[in-house]
Design an enzyme around this catalytic site. Structure first.
Site, PDB file in Angstrom:
ATOM      1  N   ASP A 115      21.886 -27.130 -18.906  1.00 43.70           N
ATOM      2  CA  ASP A 115      21.671 -26.578 -17.564  1.00 43.70           C
ATOM      3  C   ASP A 115      22.548 -25.330 -17.474  1.00 43.70           C
ATOM      4  OD1 ASP A 115      21.778 -25.917 -14.909  1.00 43.70           O
ATOM      5  OD2 ASP A 115      22.119 -27.957 -14.179  1.00 43.70           O
ATOM      6  N   ARG A 134      16.135 -16.800  -5.065  1.00 46.10           N
ATOM      7  CA  ARG A 134      16.530 -18.212  -5.058  1.00 46.10           C
ATOM      8  C   ARG A 134      15.431 -19.007  -5.749  1.00 46.10           C
ATOM      9  NH1 ARG A 134      20.408 -20.844  -3.023  1.00 46.10           N
ATOM     10  NH2 ARG A 134      21.300 -18.816  -2.600  1.00 46.10           N
ATOM     11  N   TYR A 159      -2.040 -21.080  -2.202  1.00 46.91           N
ATOM     12  CA  TYR A 159      -1.823 -22.320  -2.965  1.00 46.91           C
ATOM     13  C   TYR A 159      -2.186 -22.081  -4.417  1.00 46.91           C
ATOM     14  CZ  TYR A 159      -0.129 -26.423  -0.647  1.00 46.91           C
ATOM     15  OH  TYR A 159       0.701 -27.350  -0.112  1.00 46.91           O
ATOM     16  N   THR A 219      18.989 -21.813 -12.723  1.00 48.70           N
ATOM     17  CA  THR A 219      18.608 -21.195 -11.458  1.00 48.70           C
ATOM     18  C   THR A 219      18.340 -19.730 -11.780  1.00 48.70           C
ATOM     19  OG1 THR A 219      20.906 -20.653 -10.990  1.00 48.70           O
ATOM     20  CG2 THR A 219      20.059 -22.675 -10.008  1.00 48.70           C
ATOM     21  N   GLU A 250      -1.505 -24.652  -7.238  1.00 46.01           N
ATOM     22  CA  GLU A 250      -1.125 -25.763  -8.135  1.00 46.01           C
ATOM     23  C   GLU A 250      -1.808 -25.605  -9.480  1.00 46.01           C
ATOM     24  OE1 GLU A 250      -1.547 -29.710  -6.600  1.00 46.01           O
ATOM     25  OE2 GLU A 250      -0.398 -29.186  -4.809  1.00 46.01           O
ATOM     26  N   LYS A 259      21.869 -17.078  -9.413  1.00 44.11           N
ATOM     27  CA  LYS A 259      23.336 -16.987  -9.527  1.00 44.11           C
ATOM     28  C   LYS A 259      23.658 -15.754 -10.386  1.00 44.11           C
ATOM     29  CE  LYS A 259      23.484 -22.047  -9.432  1.00 44.11           C
ATOM     30  NZ  LYS A 259      24.090 -22.744  -8.313  1.00 44.11           N
TER      31      LYS A 259
HETATM   32  N1  PLP Z   1      22.748 -26.977 -11.850  1.00 45.24           N
HETATM   33  C1  PLP Z   1      23.967 -26.447 -11.769  1.00 45.24           C
HETATM   34  C2  PLP Z   1      24.842 -26.459 -12.980  1.00 45.24           C
HETATM   35  C3  PLP Z   1      24.412 -25.895 -10.569  1.00 45.24           C
HETATM   36  O1  PLP Z   1      25.652 -25.387 -10.482  1.00 45.24           O
HETATM   37  C4  PLP Z   1      23.562 -25.912  -9.447  1.00 45.24           C
HETATM   38  C5  PLP Z   1      23.937 -25.341  -8.149  1.00 45.24           C
HETATM   39  O2  PLP Z   1      25.002 -25.210  -7.721  1.00 45.24           O
HETATM   40  C6  PLP Z   1      22.294 -26.489  -9.584  1.00 45.24           C
HETATM   41  C7  PLP Z   1      21.923 -27.010 -10.794  1.00 45.24           C
HETATM   42  C8  PLP Z   1      21.375 -26.598  -8.422  1.00 45.24           C
HETATM   43  O3  PLP Z   1      20.771 -25.409  -8.080  1.00 45.24           O
HETATM   44  P1  PLP Z   1      19.978 -25.271  -6.700  1.00 45.24           P
HETATM   45  O4  PLP Z   1      20.984 -25.179  -5.631  1.00 45.24           O
HETATM   46  O5  PLP Z   1      19.176 -24.019  -6.886  1.00 45.24           O
HETATM   47  O6  PLP Z   1      19.094 -26.464  -6.588  1.00 45.24           O
END
Ligand code: PLP
Length: 478
Positions: free
Chosen positions: A241, A279, A64, A270, A66, A273
């Site tokens: 994002d 992950r 843990y 993320t 946090e 990808k």
């Molecule tokens: N943001 C975008 C632009 C995405 O394409 C995705 C996933 O497909 C996510 C966020 C979410 O990612 P996760 O599946 O790791 O929660």
């Protein structure tokens, strides 16, 4: 590293697992076999390195932790501190960010952390400020009521789902759509491209607290400098994002106006990808938002996953190597070769091509829905996913599009010649699949007719294409 080290590591791990629950060991082995055999064109998937995978399978999972580096709510976090600090340092260096928060468990979690950070920073509520400085008990019922109303009335402007935006950018099936009053910007119907004048118009009219850029299915670069100018004009916080294209930013394919980090107030991603890590998720920001971002756990996140942070440190170290920049260039070269191969064979592509890692085929020209095309391709050994196209008449379930991406096949080593061969296989399946009918004779959006012999032939051709590019070549489980 010798071939033996990787094979020995995975074989030994499976042996230990097999002694407890052999079915899990079998499933892990079967997953490798499946991944080795499939022509993976899912734009959001990749193959993490053995070092990244192995960094996750250990006793860090037991801890843990946090809090943040050096400020934990649990004792004995010195080793977690080491890996979290390393992951953050690699992320800052790789992306040129002032601050990196590497605890989010996924991209959605990273977005929640960012939303909360912006709300906490921007909402001028005395009650919220008290809540932030842990004077929560001093808040009256009326304070709470006012605070919740104020938080619930903020606005977000993001890219529409059918233009390629993501559910977390303010859409109703996600909590962001319930937290924020949302409006979206789309793409130009003629070109399929973002029309920045229209974005500016929408921003002026709607005056969002947060302007979001980033996408799951837009095959082009986004000009983040222009988006930031729009945000500044209306006093919005600009969030990007980059979940899908982080690998292209890391590999310096997207630079200048197309690199979100110097332009956005806050960037989420993320790590699994195009970035090819474990992950997970991550948030990058300047010093102004760093304190709020670091409150991610326990504000909206469960306890950190130290084993995944260890793997993030490994993957980010890999992404800082010159080979990764070469990999990122090849991802785009492959996507462009795939797009050209499809166009030459008569396919209709959203925006007419790509300048990133993904291609969106409009399959309506073949008389198919995305669902029919996805299944027919799958029967033929080609793994893709259906995706809405702009103004999609078939909605988000059946769709009219197929999204394909090259990060995974590029990791395997396939190049532009193999992309042309892949385009040929896709073309063969889509031109020879027809829409099926329901029992009552009405047209079905799900059923399709594909000659089994053709599906079999294409599957074999796909396997032959992959045979020259073994996945995890140094891992031998036999
Ligand atoms: N943001 C975008 C632009 C995405 O394409 C995705 C996933 O497909 C996510 C966020 C979410 O990612 P996760 O599946 O790791 O929660």
């Amino acid at each position: 590293m010798s071939l033996n080290a990787e094979s020995t590591a995975f074989r030994s791990a499976l042996e230990v697992i097999r002694a407890v629950e052999p079915r899990v060991a079998d499933a892990i082995g079967a997953e490798l076999a499946d991944q080795r055999e499939s022509l993976k064109l899912i734009a959001s998937e990749n193959y993490a390195s053995p070092a990244t995978l192995l960094a996750m399978g250990n006793w860090f999972s037991d801890k843990y932790a946090e809090g943040t580096v050096g400020r934990r709510f649990y004792a004995g976090c010195q080793n977690v501190d080491t890996v979290e600090a390393l992951a953050a340092e690699h992320a800052r260096e790789l992306f040129g960010a002032a601050h990196a928060y590497v605890q989010p468990h996924s991209g959605i979690d990273a977005n929640l952390v960012a939303f909360w950070a912006v709300l906490a920073d921007r909402v001028e509520s005395p009650a919220l400020k008290k809540a932030q400085v842990r004077q929560v008990n001093e808040l009256t019922e009326a304070d709470w009521f006012a605070l919740r109303r104020e938080l619930g009335n903020q606005r977000m402007l993001g890219m529409s789902l059918d233009a390629g935006g993501h559910l977390t950018h303010g859409f109703r099936p996600n909590i962001s759509g319930k937290m924020f009053d949302q409006r979206s910007y789309g793409t130009d119907p003629a070109t399929g491209l973002i029309d920045y004048d229209k974005v500016a118009e929408a921003a002026r009219e709607f005056k969002p607290l947060i302007l979001v850029a980033g996408y799951s299915a837009y095959p082009r670069k986004v000009n983040f400098r222009i988006m930031r100018e729009i945000a500044d004009e209306v006093g919005a916080t600009f969030m990007v994002d980059m979940a899908h294209f982080a690998g292209l930013v890391a590999g310096k394919v997207f630079t200048g106006d197309f690199d979100p980090v110097p332009h956005a107030h806050i960037v989420t991603t993320t790590t699994h990808k195009s970035l090819r890590g474990p992950r997970g998720g991550m948030v990058l920001c300047g010093p102004e938002l760093a304190d709020q971002v670091d409150r991610g756990c326990p504000m909206v996140l469960g306890g950190p996953l130290p084993h995944v942070m260890a793997a993030k440190a490994v993957a980010l170290a890999e992404a800082r190597r010159p080979e990764f920049a070469d990999y990122a260039q090849r991802i785009v070269a492959n996507a462009q070769a795939l797009a050209e191969g499809l166009l030459r064979r008569g396919a209709k592509l959203v925006t007419g091509g790509t300048d990133n890692h993904l291609v969106l085929i409009d399959v309506s020209g073949y008389g198919l829905t995305g669902r029919q095309a996805e299944q027919a391709l799958l029967d033929s050994g080609i793994v893709t996913n259906r995706n809405a196209v702009p103004q999609d008449p078939n909605g988000a379930w059946y769709t009219s599009g197929i999204r394909i991406g090259t990060p995974a096949l590029t990791t395997r080593g396939l190049g532009t010649a193999e992309m042309d061969a892949t385009a040929e296989l896709i073309h063969a399946v889509l031109t020879q699949t027809t829409a099926g009918a329901n029992a009552d004779g009405t047209p079905s959006k799900a059923k399709y007719v594909l000659d089994a012999a053709l599906a079999d032939k294409v599957s074999k051709q796909a396997s032959e294409l992959l045979a020259t590019f073994p996945l995890y070549p140094a891992v031998n489980l036999a």
